[in-house]
Design an enzyme around this catalytic site. Structure first.
Site, mmCIF file in Angstrom:
data_model
loop_
_atom_site.group_PDB
_atom_site.id
_atom_site.type_symbol
_atom_site.label_atom_id
_atom_site.label_comp_id
_atom_site.label_asym_id
_atom_site.label_seq_id
_atom_site.Cartn_x
_atom_site.Cartn_y
_atom_site.Cartn_z
ATOM 1 N N ASP A 1 -88.273 21.759 16.027
ATOM 2 C CA ASP A 1 -89.193 22.678 15.375
ATOM 3 C C ASP A 1 -90.600 22.283 15.896
ATOM 4 O OD1 ASP A 1 -89.920 23.777 11.943
ATOM 5 O OD2 ASP A 1 -90.621 24.721 13.978
ATOM 6 N N GLY A 2 -91.248 23.492 16.967
ATOM 7 C CA GLY A 2 -92.436 23.204 17.029
ATOM 8 C C GLY A 2 -92.832 23.026 18.644
ATOM 9 N N GLY A 3 -93.400 23.868 19.127
ATOM 10 C CA GLY A 3 -93.908 24.092 20.501
ATOM 11 C C GLY A 3 -92.875 24.391 21.333
ATOM 12 N N SER B 1 -89.830 31.920 14.208
ATOM 13 C CA SER B 1 -90.513 31.537 13.072
ATOM 14 C C SER B 1 -91.482 32.749 12.522
ATOM 15 C CB SER B 1 -91.253 30.412 13.329
ATOM 16 O OG SER B 1 -92.001 29.962 12.191
ATOM 17 N N ASP C 1 -91.219 29.289 7.151
ATOM 18 C CA ASP C 1 -92.198 28.095 7.060
ATOM 19 C C ASP C 1 -92.901 28.378 5.684
ATOM 20 O OD1 ASP C 1 -92.820 28.053 10.340
ATOM 21 O OD2 ASP C 1 -91.699 26.500 9.282
ATOM 22 N N HIS D 1 -86.642 31.803 10.703
ATOM 23 C CA HIS D 1 -86.805 30.572 10.267
ATOM 24 C C HIS D 1 -88.459 30.860 9.349
ATOM 25 C CE1 HIS D 1 -87.696 26.244 10.294
ATOM 26 N NE2 HIS D 1 -89.091 26.509 10.559
ATOM 27 N N PHE E 1 -98.951 24.103 11.253
ATOM 28 C CA PHE E 1 -99.581 25.346 12.027
ATOM 29 C C PHE E 1 -98.475 25.813 13.272
ATOM 30 C CE2 PHE E 1 -103.314 25.775 9.861
ATOM 31 C CZ PHE E 1 -103.664 24.217 9.469
ATOM 32 N N GLY E 2 -98.465 27.122 13.646
ATOM 33 C CA GLY E 2 -97.795 27.462 14.624
ATOM 34 C C GLY E 2 -98.520 27.247 15.926
ATOM 35 N N MET F 1 -92.165 22.980 3.534
ATOM 36 C CA MET F 1 -93.197 22.182 3.605
ATOM 37 C C MET F 1 -94.050 21.901 2.362
ATOM 38 S SD MET F 1 -94.101 23.063 7.380
ATOM 39 C CE MET F 1 -93.283 24.804 7.489
ATOM 40 N N MET G 1 -89.166 17.446 13.666
ATOM 41 C CA MET G 1 -90.407 18.379 13.906
ATOM 42 C C MET G 1 -91.061 17.575 15.414
ATOM 43 S SD MET G 1 -90.873 20.315 11.890
ATOM 44 C CE MET G 1 -92.533 20.545 11.996
ATOM 45 N N HIS H 1 -87.647 26.381 5.716
ATOM 46 C CA HIS H 1 -88.358 25.099 6.032
ATOM 47 C C HIS H 1 -89.485 24.734 4.920
ATOM 48 C CE1 HIS H 1 -90.762 22.333 9.063
ATOM 49 N NE2 HIS H 1 -90.459 21.865 7.874
ATOM 50 N N MET I 1 -95.393 26.725 2.942
ATOM 51 C CA MET I 1 -96.512 25.606 3.150
ATOM 52 C C MET I 1 -97.284 25.719 1.976
ATOM 53 S SD MET I 1 -97.653 25.764 7.167
ATOM 54 C CE MET I 1 -96.307 25.998 8.455
#
Ligand code: DX5
Ligand code: ZN
Length: 219
Positions: free
Chosen positions: A174-176, A7, A34, A32, A142-143, A67, A136, A65, A36
């Site tokens: 996606d995320g963490g 990302s 993002d 990826h 936020f990353g 958002m 998600m 992505h 936003m």
């Protein structure tokens, strides 16, 4: 083989082109991006301009992505900027079937994604139409956030739903995602993982970070 989609939000934006190329050279399968809008999510990132800039330095698959509220208003711009795949949030699409068709008519792969508290049942009717479902594993915006542990069971349930209809759709998380969490997501049935901080932050090189992620899930 799990696909890894770094990302770019976590990259050094003063050297975005170089970082994108380094991720590609380091073994990324997709990038990826993002998007936003500060409305659907509290953060604002970038639009088609940055997609176009990244497109100009690599021909790797660009996984966008969205958002944003009313994503249908921007699909054409992102497609013309060089998107290969566009993923919309079910929470922002009252006419989801039409939006998915619009993405496909633009020549892109169509993805749908849902926030951590949105149940998989919202996907029942649209599942046969999509090329990707994104789970998600953090609240979007936020990353650098921590993986929500309940995501693993949600991934496994979604894998069963896709297999039950024989869908070839990608299952992306996606995320963490990092060396501690990638293995459980892989075992639960993802085919693509997004990783921002785990790839672009920390002491090691981008390529080494990608290698460590693959090693951590033997994928
Ligand atoms: C969050 C974004 C994610 C995020 C991933 O809203 O959709 O793609 O940038 O970053 P990490 O991997 O650091 O959680
Ligand atoms: Zn994302």
């Amino acid at each position: 083989m799990i696909k890894i989609a770094p990302s770019i939000i976590a990259s050094d934006f003063t050297r975005l082109g170089e970082q994108a190329q380094e991720a590609v050279a380091g073994g990324a399968d997709w990038l990826h991006l993002d998007v936003m809008d500060g409305h659907f999510v509290p953060n604002i990132t970038f639009g088609p301009l940055v997609v176009k800039a990244v497109r100009s330095v690599t021909d790797i698959t660009l996984d966008i992505h969205l958002m944003i509220e009313q994503p249908e208003r921007y699909l054409e711009e992102f497609a013309h900027a060089g998107a290969n795949r566009m993923t919309v949030h079910v929470e922002t699409c009252p006419h989801l079937h039409r939006t998915v068709q619009q993405i496909k008519e633009l020549g892109c792969r169509a993805g749908v994604t849902l926030n951590p508290a949105t149940p998989l049942s919202v996907l029942t009717e649209i599942l046969p139409e999509v090329d990707l479902v994104l789970v998600m594993s953090v609240n979007p915006g936020f990353g650098g956030q921590s993986y929500i542990p309940a995501s693993t069971a949600k991934i496994a349930r979604l894998r069963a739903m896709l297999d039950a209809i024989g869908s070839p759709a990608e299952l992306e998380v996606d995320g963490g995602i990092n060396v501690e969490t990638i293995a459980e997501a892989a075992q639960a049935g993802v085919s693509v993982v997004v990783a921002g901080s785990a790839v672009f932050r920390g002491e090691a090189s981008i390529g080494e970070n990608i290698r460590q992620l693959r090693e951590a899930c033997d994928c």
